[in-house]
Design a protein around this motif. Sequence first.
Motif: not given
Length: 180
Positions: A81-88, A122-129, A132-140
């Motif tokens: 839930a925490e990671y999904t919040g960051v991604v969204r 945690d295997a459940k968190l790897i896709p969320l991480w 998140a990292r992919k989206t963060l890479a798109g910011f300046d």
Amino acid sequence: MSDPFFPELAGEPGKDAADPDARDRPRGFVIRTDGAARGNPGPASLGAALFDLSRQDARDDRAVPDASISDYLGVQTNNVAEYTGVVRALELARELGAREVHLLLDSKLIVEQLAGRWRVKDAKLIPLWTAARKTLAGFDRWSAAHVPRALNTVADQLANEAIDRAQAGGPASVVRRPDG
């Protein structure tokens, strides 16, 4: 003015809403997110609050957000839930045209993992991480800082509202975008 979470932004020109040049700068947000799970796993949700960086109170934990997300996730773990919040929240910031984001999270785990100081095991968190990292890479520019839970009440409230709303038969997701 000193900012304990983002000292690099303290006194930076254009961060004041009264600055006429602020509108010419790339849009940015301070983002506060939280996840909730009643049981672990259990009924889970996320809350995210986005505050326009051009506001003087953007990093004030009592400020009213410019945009927000309150999503019920079904049965999940708290970390999912925490990671999904960051991604969204990052996706919404991108959708709103942000070029810069500053995350204030009460999850030290996520802050340290996003910074690359802790491994994601945690295997459940790897896709969320990864998302998140992919989206963060798109910011300046981006940063992530850990804040005490007491300074994250807006996001916590949005997360708990989602569970209560869904359990009462309301919509699973409520997203509020800035006016205009």
